[in-house]
Design an enzyme around this catalytic site. Structure first.
Site, PDB file in Angstrom:
ATOM      1  N   MET A  32       0.851  -1.195   0.000  1.00 42.08           N
ATOM      2  CA  MET A  32       0.000   0.000   0.000  1.00 42.08           C
ATOM      3  C   MET A  32       0.885   1.243   0.000  1.00 42.08           C
ATOM      4  O   MET A  32       0.451   2.327   0.401  1.00 42.08           O
ATOM      5  CB  MET A  32      -0.937  -0.005   1.205  1.00 42.08           C
ATOM      6  CG  MET A  32      -1.889  -1.207   1.166  1.00 42.08           C
ATOM      7  SD  MET A  32      -3.441  -0.961   2.048  1.00 42.08           S
ATOM      8  CE  MET A  32      -2.865  -0.697   3.697  1.00 42.08           C
ATOM      9  N   LEU A  35       6.661   3.078   1.495  1.00 45.18           N
ATOM     10  CA  LEU A  35       7.587   1.948   1.582  1.00 45.18           C
ATOM     11  C   LEU A  35       8.700   2.186   2.605  1.00 45.18           C
ATOM     12  O   LEU A  35       9.173   3.307   2.773  1.00 45.18           O
ATOM     13  CB  LEU A  35       8.211   1.691   0.202  1.00 45.18           C
ATOM     14  CG  LEU A  35       7.212   1.409  -0.918  1.00 45.18           C
ATOM     15  CD1 LEU A  35       7.950   1.148  -2.228  1.00 45.18           C
ATOM     16  CD2 LEU A  35       6.300   0.231  -0.579  1.00 45.18           C
ATOM     17  N   HIS A  36       9.097   1.109   3.259  1.00 37.12           N
ATOM     18  CA  HIS A  36      10.212   1.150   4.211  1.00 37.12           C
ATOM     19  C   HIS A  36      11.062  -0.094   3.970  1.00 37.12           C
ATOM     20  O   HIS A  36      10.770  -0.898   3.056  1.00 37.12           O
ATOM     21  CB  HIS A  36       9.683   1.230   5.641  1.00 37.12           C
ATOM     22  CG  HIS A  36       8.638   0.201   5.970  1.00 37.12           C
ATOM     23  ND1 HIS A  36       8.902  -1.157   5.985  1.00 37.12           N
ATOM     24  CD2 HIS A  36       7.324   0.317   6.250  1.00 37.12           C
ATOM     25  CE1 HIS A  36       7.807  -1.811   6.299  1.00 37.12           C
ATOM     26  NE2 HIS A  36       6.824  -0.948   6.447  1.00 37.12           N
ATOM     27  N   HIS A  39       9.360  -3.469   3.308  1.00 37.04           N
ATOM     28  CA  HIS A  39       8.898  -3.702   1.926  1.00 37.04           C
ATOM     29  C   HIS A  39      10.092  -4.021   1.020  1.00 37.04           C
ATOM     30  O   HIS A  39      10.018  -4.902   0.165  1.00 37.04           O
ATOM     31  CB  HIS A  39       8.204  -2.454   1.373  1.00 37.04           C
ATOM     32  CG  HIS A  39       6.955  -2.059   2.085  1.00 37.04           C
ATOM     33  ND1 HIS A  39       6.863  -0.917   2.845  1.00 37.04           N
ATOM     34  CD2 HIS A  39       5.733  -2.637   2.129  1.00 37.04           C
ATOM     35  CE1 HIS A  39       5.648  -0.814   3.333  1.00 37.04           C
ATOM     36  NE2 HIS A  39       4.934  -1.841   2.921  1.00 37.04           N
ATOM     37  N   GLN A 155      -2.742 -12.076   8.046  1.00 37.22           N
ATOM     38  CA  GLN A 155      -2.979 -11.823   6.618  1.00 37.22           C
ATOM     39  C   GLN A 155      -2.296 -12.909   5.763  1.00 37.22           C
ATOM     40  O   GLN A 155      -2.871 -13.387   4.784  1.00 37.22           O
ATOM     41  CB  GLN A 155      -2.436 -10.441   6.249  1.00 37.22           C
ATOM     42  CG  GLN A 155      -2.365 -10.171   4.760  1.00 37.22           C
ATOM     43  CD  GLN A 155      -1.998  -8.726   4.453  1.00 37.22           C
ATOM     44  OE1 GLN A 155      -2.859  -7.855   4.518  1.00 37.22           O
ATOM     45  NE2 GLN A 155      -0.760  -8.468   4.095  1.00 37.22           N
ATOM     46  N   SER A 187       6.849  -0.558  10.113  1.00 39.87           N
ATOM     47  CA  SER A 187       5.466  -0.464   9.654  1.00 39.87           C
ATOM     48  C   SER A 187       5.257   0.943   9.113  1.00 39.87           C
ATOM     49  O   SER A 187       5.818   1.904   9.655  1.00 39.87           O
ATOM     50  CB  SER A 187       4.512  -0.683  10.841  1.00 39.87           C
ATOM     51  OG  SER A 187       3.229  -0.173  10.540  1.00 39.87           O
TER      52      SER A 187
HETATM   53  O1  PAF Z   1      -0.146  -5.758   3.588  1.00 40.14           O
HETATM   54  C1  PAF Z   1      -0.584  -4.841   2.869  1.00 40.14           C
HETATM   55  O2  PAF Z   1       0.083  -3.833   2.633  1.00 40.14           O
HETATM   56  C2  PAF Z   1      -1.979  -4.950   2.271  1.00 40.14           C
HETATM   57  O3  PAF Z   1      -2.851  -5.583   3.143  1.00 40.14           O
HETATM   58  C3  PAF Z   1      -1.986  -5.657   0.888  1.00 40.14           C
HETATM   59  C4  PAF Z   1      -1.527  -7.095   0.989  1.00 40.14           C
HETATM   60  C5  PAF Z   1      -1.081  -4.888  -0.068  1.00 40.14           C
HETATM   61  C6  PAF Z   1      -3.414  -5.652   0.330  1.00 40.14           C
HETATM   62  O4  PAF Z   1      -3.898  -4.365   0.187  1.00 40.14           O
END
Ligand code: PAF
Length: 282
Positions: A32, A35-36, A39, A155, A187
């Site tokens: 989403m 970025l850090h 990611h 998730q 995060s």
């Molecule tokens: O983990 C995330 O950033 C979000 O939940 C994802 C997997 C990109 C879905 O929007």
């Protein structure tokens, strides 16, 4: 070479299909944005393990509840593009909300059972939104491997189970949590923390590592472990605890006695910022 930036879903699919036709293995890193280094570790894994890496940047509205932080969720596209351009990424997919959810698009995925406890109890529609967008991304970017961070452990279980249940031909790789030197899990939401809250926030990982240390020293009783973790949070004046739990790492059901399949998970508020974290106990 600089990554190609695509925002049109059909163009995205056509490009991945071309790459697959010539035998490239495709890696997908859904994000989403904001970025850090967490990611970027997924991106690095993708570029090392596949031939063609697609990173998606899309703040998915359907996974936010009505009183959650959709509007103020950190967005910094220019900075994200700069970071990714140094990472061997082939494509950055940045669709609009209208492109992903055109007027009248009302189909949603019912997430698997593993979505029910923990986050599912507190954020009732969250995993419906996550499963829906991730399935859409899997269709538009039919990758060989999807890379997801362990920080959002539930998730990863929801997506893994969805992939299995719906026979989606993609491997889900779960990559380790990246932490600050003092233990705080990276995060995008850490950006909300004031200096004082940032100091308080370290208690979250401290509480989980405290459980891990006690387990290494022989303690197996969940109640005793959770009491100590809660005390660590209380000592840092972290008052709002959504959950601190010891659960089975597969189905996320609570365990009375810890074993090698147990994971410690927690979600707390530091000020107005909700943070989650987890630690394996094997
Ligand atoms: O983990 C995330 O950033 C979000 O939940 C994802 C997997 C990109 C879905 O929007």
């Amino acid at each position: 070479m600089a990554p190609v930036i695509i925002s049109d879903p059909s163009q995205m699919l056509a490009l991945v299909e071309d790459q697959k036709r010539v035998g490239k293995r495709v890696g997908l890193v859904p994000t989403m944005g904001a970025l850090h280094a967490g990611h970027l570790s997924l991106v690095e894994r993708a570029t090392n393990h596949t031939d063609f890496t697609v990173v998606t940047i899309f703040v998915n509205p359907t996974q936010f509840g009505p009183n959650e932080d959709l509007d103020k969720y950190p967005r910094n596209l220019q900075q994200d593009l700069r970071l990714l351009s140094a990472c061997n990424v082939d494509v950055i997919f940045t669709p609009t909300v209208e492109a992903m959810y055109p007027t009248g698009a009302s189909t949603r995925i019912v997430p698997p059972e593993v979505a029910r406890p923990l986050e599912g109890e507190i954020r009732p529609k969250h995993f419906e939104g996550v499963a829906t967008i991730v399935l859409k991304l899997f269709h538009l970017i039919p990758a060989d491997i999807g890379f997801f961070g362990q920080k959002d452990y539930q998730q990863t279980r929801v997506i893994g189970q969805m992939v299995e249940d719906l026979n989606i031909p993609i491997e889900v790789q779960v990559c380790p949590i990246i932490r600050e030197d003092d233990g705080l899990a990276l995060s995008s939401r850490n950006a909300y923390l004031s200096d004082t809250e940032r100091l308080q926030a370290v208690a979250l990982s401290k509480a989980l590592f405290c459980i891990q240390r006690m387990v290494q020293e022989g303690e197996r009783n969940s109640n005793a472990l959770l009491e100590t973790a809660k005390q660590t949070l209380a000592d840092a004046s972290i008052g709002q605890i959504d959950y601190v739990a010891l659960v089975d790492k597969h189905d996320l059901s609570p365990v009375q006695r810890v074993d090698s399949k147990t994971i410690a998970v927690a979600a707390v508020y530091v000020g107005k910022t909700r943070l989650i974290d987890n630690v394996f106990l094997s």
